[in-house]
Design a protein around this motif. Structure first.
Motif, mmCIF file in Angstrom:
data_model
loop_
_atom_site.group_PDB
_atom_site.id
_atom_site.type_symbol
_atom_site.label_atom_id
_atom_site.label_comp_id
_atom_site.label_asym_id
_atom_site.label_seq_id
_atom_site.Cartn_x
_atom_site.Cartn_y
_atom_site.Cartn_z
ATOM 1 N N PRO A 125 10.584 9.469 -31.079
ATOM 2 C CA PRO A 125 11.894 9.979 -31.463
ATOM 3 C C PRO A 125 12.981 8.947 -31.159
ATOM 4 C CG PRO A 125 11.187 10.972 -29.410
ATOM 5 C CD PRO A 125 10.029 10.162 -29.900
ATOM 6 N N ASP A 126 14.191 9.204 -31.617
ATOM 7 C CA ASP A 126 15.271 8.243 -31.403
ATOM 8 C C ASP A 126 15.579 8.046 -29.926
ATOM 9 O OD1 ASP A 126 15.548 7.823 -34.100
ATOM 10 O OD2 ASP A 126 17.097 9.357 -34.343
ATOM 11 N N GLU A 127 15.468 9.116 -29.136
ATOM 12 C CA GLU A 127 15.757 9.038 -27.712
ATOM 13 C C GLU A 127 14.582 9.591 -26.917
ATOM 14 O OE1 GLU A 127 18.229 7.952 -25.585
ATOM 15 O OE2 GLU A 127 19.036 6.845 -27.289
ATOM 16 N N THR B 51 4.289 11.913 -35.606
ATOM 17 C CA THR B 51 5.639 12.273 -35.150
ATOM 18 C C THR B 51 5.628 13.608 -34.425
ATOM 19 O OG1 THR B 51 6.634 11.038 -36.985
ATOM 20 C CG2 THR B 51 8.006 12.714 -35.908
ATOM 21 N N GLN B 52 4.894 14.566 -34.975
ATOM 22 C CA GLN B 52 4.831 15.893 -34.358
ATOM 23 C C GLN B 52 4.090 15.848 -33.020
ATOM 24 O OE1 GLN B 52 4.059 15.168 -37.492
ATOM 25 N NE2 GLN B 52 5.455 16.380 -38.787
ATOM 26 N N ALA B 53 3.029 15.047 -32.940
ATOM 27 C CA ALA B 53 2.263 14.952 -31.693
ATOM 28 C C ALA B 53 3.110 14.369 -30.572
ATOM 29 C CB ALA B 53 1.012 14.110 -31.916
ATOM 30 N N VAL B 54 3.861 13.317 -30.878
ATOM 31 C CA VAL B 54 4.724 12.716 -29.858
ATOM 32 C C VAL B 54 5.830 13.685 -29.462
ATOM 33 C CG1 VAL B 54 6.338 10.841 -29.356
ATOM 34 C CG2 VAL B 54 4.212 10.361 -30.594
ATOM 35 N N ALA B 55 6.439 14.326 -30.441
ATOM 36 C CA ALA B 55 7.531 15.254 -30.143
ATOM 37 C C ALA B 55 7.056 16.393 -29.254
ATOM 38 C CB ALA B 55 8.113 15.806 -31.442
ATOM 39 N N ALA B 56 5.850 16.913 -29.524
ATOM 40 C CA ALA B 56 5.332 18.018 -28.714
ATOM 41 C C ALA B 56 5.096 17.576 -27.274
ATOM 42 C CB ALA B 56 4.043 18.551 -29.331
ATOM 43 N N ALA B 57 4.573 16.360 -27.105
ATOM 44 C CA ALA B 57 4.326 15.868 -25.749
ATOM 45 C C ALA B 57 5.629 15.639 -24.999
ATOM 46 C CB ALA B 57 3.523 14.569 -25.812
ATOM 47 N N VAL B 58 6.613 15.088 -25.668
ATOM 48 C CA VAL B 58 7.917 14.867 -25.025
ATOM 49 C C VAL B 58 8.568 16.203 -24.680
ATOM 50 C CG1 VAL B 58 10.239 13.926 -25.340
ATOM 51 C CG2 VAL B 58 8.254 12.627 -26.144
ATOM 52 N N ASP B 59 8.479 17.146 -25.589
ATOM 53 C CA ASP B 59 9.101 18.462 -25.357
ATOM 54 C C ASP B 59 8.439 19.232 -24.223
ATOM 55 O OD1 ASP B 59 10.881 17.975 -27.382
ATOM 56 O OD2 ASP B 59 9.822 19.163 -28.898
ATOM 57 N N SER B 60 7.238 18.833 -23.814
ATOM 58 C CA SER B 60 6.566 19.521 -22.713
ATOM 59 C C SER B 60 7.287 19.303 -21.385
ATOM 60 C CB SER B 60 5.116 19.024 -22.591
ATOM 61 O OG SER B 60 5.073 17.697 -22.078
ATOM 62 N N GLY B 61 8.142 18.285 -21.339
ATOM 63 C CA GLY B 61 8.858 17.982 -20.104
ATOM 64 C C GLY B 61 8.066 17.148 -19.125
#
Length: 475
Positions: A335-337, A311-321
């Motif tokens: 994540p949900d979205e 979950t953290q790995a995906v969130a970090a990649a998404v948050d990179s923009g």
């Protein structure tokens, strides 16, 4: 090629009938159908005159098209015999066939079907129920056993026009002649395999008034849209892919994903997967970098298993923009979205799990399922399988990749496809284009190299296919 639903076709036909005399659309359809059938007879037997055609007739306009076409063929010297197998035949069409010298037979008088040179399937059209009654199914099975070529009118009887499903017995056509516009079922498996060669006859419909359900890419369009590098492009302009795939349990997934990214044209691939994969990659792909750093696209998820920090790995990649591809096990950590720039690449089972439905529901109506995946996640979705569909937020039309042979359906193909997608994404293409281009490249390459090549070997051949396209465009 664009395809439309039955409801859309009805509207298009209703609009067209306001502009022409009554019956004109049927006559146009019959004329085009007769030309195709005559051409098929000449191709197979060397002539049309004196050949024998059996028309299987159902109710309504579809049977009418077949009967009017039969009348035209009879006037050209074809021996046409019609048998009503379902409902009441189109009265005017039957009268025209008989007046032209055709014959009407009782189903019990058919005898040996091998005496016919061709069978014309006019049983059911776009308004017919899926499947066939038992007696009709038995007759269709006899035709297939006799190996008589079949031309289907509008679509093979028994298939579902709007989904491509084949829930029961159906006709398996060598050629399908459709009218006005292509229907969705012509392009989706398993109905596609029963359609045979598809011929579109213009009867005067105006499809520009409707939004197509499907936009099917062809090979030339894929090659033209590929993100070809310029002469001065460096590795960053070509795109750097960060691959976080595989695990100590499943290192092969990361290796195959990397093969896809490298041979899909990425300027650089940074491998951030398990250390156990390093030796194989170093030996076979020494251009791969084993260090974190600047990337233009992420690829995550395949071979992760139950990763504790997924979950953290995906969130970090998404948050990179940055854009990214999320595949296989990674789908469970989303994540949900997600943004539209992220591409999810589930097969039918994975999409069913994501939607909380049975796999059969996805397989029976893949268009509805891939759209539901977009609605649920906000991301672009590539539904992998025998027909590969791409849907994105805010756009009704679903894109269809170039189809390929069944050889690609083996373990690891999805991993290499994820790498191919990520390479195109890193080169700057939007997620929906990256999905269509990558899936099409893999399919075209598999068709050019028949046989069960391992996915990583097929990925290597993808580079050869790109080279061939490049040379065609830069002689």
């Amino acid at each position: 090629m664009q395809a439309f639903t039955v409801e859309q076709v009805r509207r298009l036909e209703a609009a067209a009938t306001q502009e022409v005399p009554e019956g004109a659309l049927m006559q146009r359809a019959a004329a085009g159908l007769a030309v195709v059938v005559a051409g098929e007879l000449e191709r197979r037997t060397g002539r049309a005159y004196g050949t024998r055609v059996l028309v299987l007739v159902g109710p309504g306009n579809n049977g009418g098209d077949a009967l009017w076409a039969g009348a035209r063929l009879a006037r050209r010297g074809v021996r046409v015999e019609a048998v009503g197998v379902l409902g009441t035949p189109h009265a005017e069409g039957l009268a025209a066939l008989l007046a032209a010298g055709g014959r009407r037979l009782d189903p019990t008088a058919l005898g040996d079907l091998r005496r016919y040179d061709l069978v014309l399937d006019g049983i059911l059209g776009i308004g017919g129920r899926p499947g066939l009654p038992d007696d009709v199914a038995d007759l269709v099975a006899r035709v297939e056993a006799a190996e008589v070529p079949v031309v289907a009118v509008d679509l093979p009887s028994g298939v579902v026009a709007d989904t491509g499903a084949v829930p029961g017995a159906s006709v398996r056509a060598d050629v399908t002649v459709t009218f006005g516009v292509v229907k969705v079922g012509h392009l989706l498996e398993p109905a596609r395999a029963r359609t045979g060669r598809l011929v579109l006859v213009d009867i005067g419909l105006d499809p520009t008034t409707e939004t197509p359900e499907l936009d099917a890419w062809d090979v030339a369009r894929v090659a033209d849209a590929w993100p070809w590098p310029a002469q001065r492009s460096d590795k960053y302009a070509k795109g750097v892919v960060g691959v976080d795939a595989g695990s100590e349990t499943y290192p092969g997934a990361g290796i195959m994903a990397t093969y896809g990214a490298v041979h899909g044209g990425a300027g650089m691939v940074r491998f951030l997967g398990p250390e156990s994969a390093h030796a194989v990659l170093t030996t076979n792909l020494p251009n791969v970098v084993f260090a974190d750093g600047r990337v233009q696209a992420h690829l995550l998820g395949s071979g992760w298993g139950d990763r504790p920090d997924g979950t953290q790995a995906v969130a970090a990649a998404v948050d990179s923009g940055l854009p990214g591809v999320l595949d296989a096990d990674g789908l469970g950590f989303r994540p949900d979205e997600l943004p539209e720039s992220w591409l999810l690449t589930p097969h039918a089972g994975e999409l069913a799990k994501l939607l909380g439905v049975a796999r059969s529901e996805v397989e029976d109506d893949p268009l509805a399922a891939v759209r539901a995946g977009v609605e649920r996640t906000g991301a672009t979705v590539l539904l992998k399988g025998s027909t590969q569909l791409v849907a994105r937020p805010g756009v009704r039309t679903v894109e269809l990749a170039v189809p390929g042979p069944a050889w690609t359906g083996q373990a690891g193909s999805g991993d290499t496809l994820g790498g191919l997608c990520a390479a195109v994404l890193a080169a700057g293409r939007p997620a929906h284009e990256a999905a269509v281009l990558a899936a099409s490249l893999q399919a075209v390459t598999a068709a050019a190299h028949p046989g069960p090549l391992p996915p990583h070997v097929l990925a290597e051949r993808c580079a050869d296919q790109l080279g061939a396209w490049w040379q065609e465009r830069h002689p």
